[in-house]
Enzyme design. Structure first.
Site, short mmCIF file in Angstrom:
data_model
loop_
_atom_site.label_atom_id
_atom_site.label_comp_id
_atom_site.label_asym_id
_atom_site.label_seq_id
_atom_site.Cartn_x
_atom_site.Cartn_y
_atom_site.Cartn_z
N CYS A 27 -7.10 -0.89 -0.75
CA CYS A 27 -8.38 -1.05 -1.45
C CYS A 27 -8.20 -1.15 -2.97
O CYS A 27 -8.62 -2.13 -3.59
CB CYS A 27 -9.33 0.08 -1.06
N1 NDP Z 1 -10.81 4.32 4.18
C1 NDP Z 1 -10.53 3.29 3.39
O1 NDP Z 1 -11.25 2.94 2.42
C2 NDP Z 1 -9.32 2.48 3.65
C3 NDP Z 1 -8.40 2.81 4.63
N2 NDP Z 1 -7.31 2.04 4.85
C4 NDP Z 1 -6.30 2.38 5.86
O2 NDP Z 1 -6.80 2.10 7.16
C5 NDP Z 1 -6.20 2.98 8.09
C6 NDP Z 1 -7.29 3.70 8.86
O3 NDP Z 1 -8.00 4.53 7.99
P1 NDP Z 1 -9.41 5.18 8.37
O4 NDP Z 1 -10.31 4.18 8.91
O5 NDP Z 1 -9.79 5.99 7.21
O6 NDP Z 1 -9.04 6.00 9.67
P2 NDP Z 1 -8.54 7.41 10.09
O7 NDP Z 1 -7.18 7.59 9.54
O8 NDP Z 1 -9.58 8.41 9.85
O9 NDP Z 1 -8.53 7.12 11.68
C7 NDP Z 1 -7.42 6.79 12.33
C8 NDP Z 1 -7.70 6.18 13.72
O10 NDP Z 1 -6.41 5.95 14.26
C9 NDP Z 1 -6.29 6.57 15.55
N3 NDP Z 1 -4.92 7.10 15.65
C10 NDP Z 1 -4.37 8.11 14.93
N4 NDP Z 1 -3.08 8.29 15.26
C11 NDP Z 1 -2.81 7.38 16.22
C12 NDP Z 1 -1.64 7.07 16.99
N5 NDP Z 1 -0.48 7.75 16.82
N6 NDP Z 1 -1.70 6.08 17.89
C13 NDP Z 1 -2.85 5.38 18.07
N7 NDP Z 1 -4.00 5.63 17.38
C14 NDP Z 1 -3.97 6.62 16.47
C15 NDP Z 1 -7.36 7.65 15.56
O11 NDP Z 1 -7.84 7.84 16.87
P3 NDP Z 1 -7.16 8.83 17.93
O12 NDP Z 1 -6.36 9.84 17.17
O13 NDP Z 1 -8.31 9.40 18.68
O14 NDP Z 1 -6.30 7.93 18.80
C16 NDP Z 1 -8.46 7.06 14.68
O15 NDP Z 1 -9.31 6.26 15.46
C17 NDP Z 1 -5.32 3.95 7.31
O16 NDP Z 1 -3.98 3.49 7.32
C18 NDP Z 1 -5.91 3.86 5.92
O17 NDP Z 1 -4.96 4.20 4.97
C19 NDP Z 1 -7.15 0.90 4.13
C20 NDP Z 1 -7.99 0.53 3.14
C21 NDP Z 1 -9.14 1.30 2.81
C1 X2W Z 2 -10.55 8.06 -2.30
C2 X2W Z 2 -9.20 8.06 -1.61
O1 X2W Z 2 -8.70 9.08 -1.21
N1 X2W Z 2 -8.62 6.87 -1.47
C3 X2W Z 2 -7.34 6.71 -0.83
C4 X2W Z 2 -6.94 5.27 -0.84
C5 X2W Z 2 -7.60 4.47 0.23
C6 X2W Z 2 -6.69 4.15 1.38
O2 X2W Z 2 -6.87 4.59 2.48
O3 X2W Z 2 -5.65 3.36 1.11
P1 X2W Z 2 -4.46 3.02 2.12
O4 X2W Z 2 -4.94 2.02 3.06
O5 X2W Z 2 -3.35 2.45 1.33
O6 X2W Z 2 -4.03 4.28 2.76
C7 X2W Z 2 -6.25 7.47 -1.56
O7 X2W Z 2 -6.28 7.57 -2.77
O8 X2W Z 2 -5.31 7.85 -0.87
#
Ligand code: NDP
Ligand code: X2W
Length: 345
Positions: free
Chosen positions: A149
């Protein structure tokens, strides 16, 4: 119709993928996984999806995921490392929202993420999915890494300046603010209402894992290493990233008009909006949409350049950009399913 599977459907990026894909005209949603919620109807967990999907969460399984045309990983770092190879082997394409394949140097990835890189052999074919830069490579990608992001907003903000070699040797400064959904859905004290509301704080000043990813992109644009100071801040809001990007160009040729430079660079980009000169874009103006809004300010008397770049971290910063990449990979209209207007107020 493109058959789609999602691994990790219960996190914020997973449910945002669902919100976008249930109304996508070229997609059939086939599988959505969660080990902890297996058997639960998706709409029971996320009532905004009632009436839009009958799917239930299932445990990840290569046979069912391999029957899809494309599988999105919305999982913590390291999960795609362990599962991507076997899914690719079935002929299914992979779009990874985590950081597993964003950094081309596996040793650098290990240093920043503090765990072994689990799929070094796949790195040469991983494509960094920033469409404004890599559109041709994205069309043929089998394995696609969705940019982070903060990296999306910072890279799009600096791109026209670096591509045109307008910044001499210097340290760029990216002062960035994020909403709390960026920290994911997992329960953490730092994400509690009482910890985040009515307060602003910097974090990761000593080094944030997005720094190497941003530096990698800026170096591609400039054709040489770029020095960057990156300071993220947590803001008392749910969604949004606001990046204030500083640069100094005291010797800039007087014939260079930065407003025109930015407008011309992004004129054909459906998801980058260069605002009129003097604008101050707000995160609210992109909330829920896949748009990045940019404004460039140039103080010609001092040489100071300030670029403002805003995105929704869950859309252009994650799930929307992932769908934009899918559209390109499958020869669809790049904007299909992504024409959401931002929520105001
Ligand atoms: N939040 C944001 O703004 C952003 C996030 N990201 C990235 O996107 C990804 C997801 O983040 P976010 O949406 O916050 O989700 P979370 O990390 O909160 O959720 C993770 C999901 O993955 C599943 N999971 C966890 N471990 C495993 C495993 N070993 N095998 C299969 N499934 C698994 C979980 O379900 P369960 O454990 O029930 O299987 C859950 O549905 C991360 O890598 C994050 O860094 C990227 C850009 C922005
Ligand atoms: C506010 C906040 O905590 N933001 C996350 C970045 C967002 C994210 O999930 O980035 P990745 O996909 O690279 O993990 C952080 O600073 O770690």
């Amino acid at each position: 119709m493109i058959k789609v599977g999602i691994v990790g459907g219960t996190g914020y990026t997973g449910v945002e993928l669902l919100r976008i894909l249930v109304n996508h005209p070229g997609v059939e949603l086939c599988v959505i996984t969660s080990r902890s919620e297996a058997g639960t109807p998706v709409a029971d967990m996320y009532p905004n999806l009632r009436g839009h999907t009958e799917l239930k969460f299932t445990v990840p399984d290569t046979a069912t995921l391999g029957a899809c045309d494309v599988v999105f990983f919305a999982t913590p770092h390291g999960v795609a490392h362990s599962l991507a190879a076997e899914i690719l082997a079935t002929g299914t394409r992979v779009i990874d929202l985590s950081a597993d394949f964003r950094i081309q140097d596996a040793d650098e990835w290990e240093a920043w993420y503090g765990q072994p890189h689990g799929a070094r052999e796949l790195l040469p074919e991983a494509v960094y999915g920033l469409p404004e830069v890599k559109r041709d490579d994205i069309r043929t990608a089998r394995l696609l890494a969705v940019p982070g992001c903060y990296p999306t907003s910072v890279q799009l903000g600096y791109l026209p300046l670096l591509e045109n070699n307008l910044l001499p040797e210097q340290t760029l400064i990216a002062d960035c603010k994020s909403g709390v959904s960026g920290a994911g859905r997992g329960a953490k004290v730092g994400s509690l209402l009482c910890e985040t509301s009515e307060s602003v704080m910097a974090y990761g000043v000593a080094g944030h894992r997005h720094l190497p990813e941003i530096r990698q992109g800026l170096a591609w644009f400039a054709g040489k290493p770029v020095s960057l100071t990156f300071v993220p801040h947590l803001m008392p809001m749910v969604r949004g990233i606001h990046s204030t990007l500083y640069a100094f160009a005291p010797d800039l040729d007087a014939s260079v008009d930065l407003q025109t430079l930015y407008e011309e660079r992004y004129v054909n980009e459906p998801f980058v909006d260069v605002m009129p000169a003097g604008s101050h874009p707000a995160t609210r103006s992109v909330k829920g949409s896949n748009m990045c809004r940019i404004a460039v300010h140039h103080h010609a008397d001092t040489g100071q350049i300030v670029v403002l770049s805003v995105i929704d971290n869950l859309v252009k910063g994650a799930s929307g950009q992932a769908v934009q990449n899918m559209n390109l990979m499958f020869g669809l209209d790049e904007t299909a399913g992504l024409n959401h207007v931002a929520l105001m107020p």
